[in-house]
Scaffold this motif. Sequence first.
Motif, short mmCIF file in Angstrom:
data_model
loop_
_atom_site.label_atom_id
_atom_site.label_comp_id
_atom_site.label_asym_id
_atom_site.label_seq_id
_atom_site.Cartn_x
_atom_site.Cartn_y
_atom_site.Cartn_z
N ASP A 94 0.75 -1.12 0.15
CA ASP A 94 0.04 0.15 -0.13
C ASP A 94 0.83 1.33 -0.03
O ASP A 94 0.26 2.42 -0.14
CB ASP A 94 -0.93 0.08 1.21
N GLY A 95 2.21 1.24 -0.04
CA GLY A 95 3.06 2.16 0.13
C GLY A 95 3.73 2.43 1.34
O GLY A 95 4.62 3.54 1.48
N GLY A 155 15.11 2.80 5.36
CA GLY A 155 16.53 2.91 4.47
C GLY A 155 16.12 2.70 3.20
O GLY A 155 17.08 2.61 2.34
N THR A 156 15.01 3.07 2.82
CA THR A 156 14.60 2.93 1.07
C THR A 156 15.10 4.09 0.43
O THR A 156 15.08 5.49 0.88
CB THR A 156 12.98 2.87 0.96
N THR A 157 15.89 3.95 -0.66
CA THR A 157 16.19 5.15 -1.71
C THR A 157 15.54 5.25 -2.68
O THR A 157 14.64 4.44 -2.90
CB THR A 157 17.73 4.65 -1.82
N VAL A 158 15.89 6.06 -3.43
CA VAL A 158 14.97 6.43 -4.91
C VAL A 158 15.43 5.26 -5.91
O VAL A 158 14.60 5.48 -6.96
CB VAL A 158 15.21 8.04 -5.46
N ASP A 202 13.54 0.04 -6.96
CA ASP A 202 12.23 -0.14 -7.63
C ASP A 202 11.46 -1.36 -7.16
O ASP A 202 10.24 -1.47 -7.42
CB ASP A 202 12.60 -0.59 -9.23
N GLY A 203 11.88 -2.23 -6.49
CA GLY A 203 11.09 -3.10 -5.77
C GLY A 203 10.30 -2.77 -4.69
O GLY A 203 9.46 -3.73 -4.23
N VAL A 204 10.45 -1.63 -4.32
CA VAL A 204 9.45 -0.82 -3.20
C VAL A 204 8.36 -0.40 -3.85
O VAL A 204 8.58 0.49 -4.79
CB VAL A 204 10.19 -0.15 -2.39
N PRO A 205 6.98 -0.72 -3.55
CA PRO A 205 5.94 -0.09 -4.36
C PRO A 205 5.93 1.36 -4.13
O PRO A 205 5.47 2.01 -5.00
CB PRO A 205 4.80 -0.64 -3.68
N ALA A 206 6.10 2.06 -3.03
CA ALA A 206 6.28 3.41 -2.81
C ALA A 206 7.21 4.23 -3.99
O ALA A 206 6.88 5.23 -4.25
CB ALA A 206 6.59 3.81 -1.37
N VAL A 207 8.32 3.46 -4.24
CA VAL A 207 9.02 4.18 -5.15
C VAL A 207 8.66 3.89 -6.79
O VAL A 207 8.72 4.74 -7.66
CB VAL A 207 10.31 3.73 -5.10
N ALA A 208 8.37 2.60 -6.83
CA ALA A 208 7.82 2.25 -8.15
C ALA A 208 6.62 2.64 -8.64
O ALA A 208 6.41 3.13 -9.79
CB ALA A 208 7.73 0.65 -8.30
N GLY A 209 5.83 3.18 -7.54
CA GLY A 209 4.70 3.77 -8.14
C GLY A 209 4.58 5.30 -8.24
O GLY A 209 3.53 6.11 -8.88
N ARG A 250 17.15 9.80 1.04
CA ARG A 250 16.14 8.71 1.45
C ARG A 250 14.65 9.16 1.25
O ARG A 250 14.22 10.07 1.38
CB ARG A 250 16.50 8.16 2.81
N VAL A 251 13.98 7.83 0.94
CA VAL A 251 12.60 8.05 0.69
C VAL A 251 11.69 7.79 2.15
O VAL A 251 11.87 6.42 2.37
CB VAL A 251 11.99 7.33 -0.37
N ASN A 252 11.12 8.41 2.70
CA ASN A 252 10.14 8.29 3.73
C ASN A 252 8.99 7.98 3.32
O ASN A 252 8.22 7.23 4.37
CB ASN A 252 10.25 9.36 4.80
#
Length: 213
Positions: A67-68, A73-76, A79-86, A110-112
């Motif tokens: 759901d996002g 530790g997610t970065t831009v 691509d495997g993280v839906p919050a980034v891929a979306g 980092r992507v929060n």
Amino acid sequence: MRTLLGVGMIALVVAIVAPLGYRSMQTPSGSTASPAPVTPSSAEAPEPAEPAESPQRKRSGPVGEADGVVPEGTTVFDDGVPAVAGLDAALRTALREAATDAAAYGIDIRVNSGWRSPAYQDRLLRDAIGKYGSEEEAARWVATAETSPHVSGDAVDLGESDATMWLAEHGAAYGLCPVYRNEPWHYELRTEAIGGRCPPMYADPTQDPRMQS
């Protein structure tokens, strides 16, 4: 004499034969046909129709990474993280260009939070109402699922603090602009800012015309 004898013989024959004829005219005992027994109908009664199943009520379960929700530790580049891929493709490209250049200065972007499902956005709004005590106050921090640029993939919340400070100075070169003064971590793509300056920020989302629809 013969006449009397003949009459007597006839009378005797009649006396013998008459009872036999009468008995032959009677129906033998038990010969009367009894009515045919009534047999149960072979057709079975129709079974009652089974009641239709009641429709399942839709229930909102817990939200997760699909759901996002962003893993730590997610970065831009994840691509495997839906919050980034979306995220919108142009926004994601600009973020990666900026992150690559920032890394040369030891800055880790980092992507929060990025793309969110409507269910996740609704959850955040409910939490904000509980935290701030009213829908009006919560609206200064969290938009509805119908108006949030996170749901459409057009916004990203970035960290750490040194990353947002670096972007505040250099983000316009990539078209990356902060939008709200009360949320310095919230960035969106403004291509018109490339080669110039980002447009003035709104005090908070309630001042953004997009939130009024």
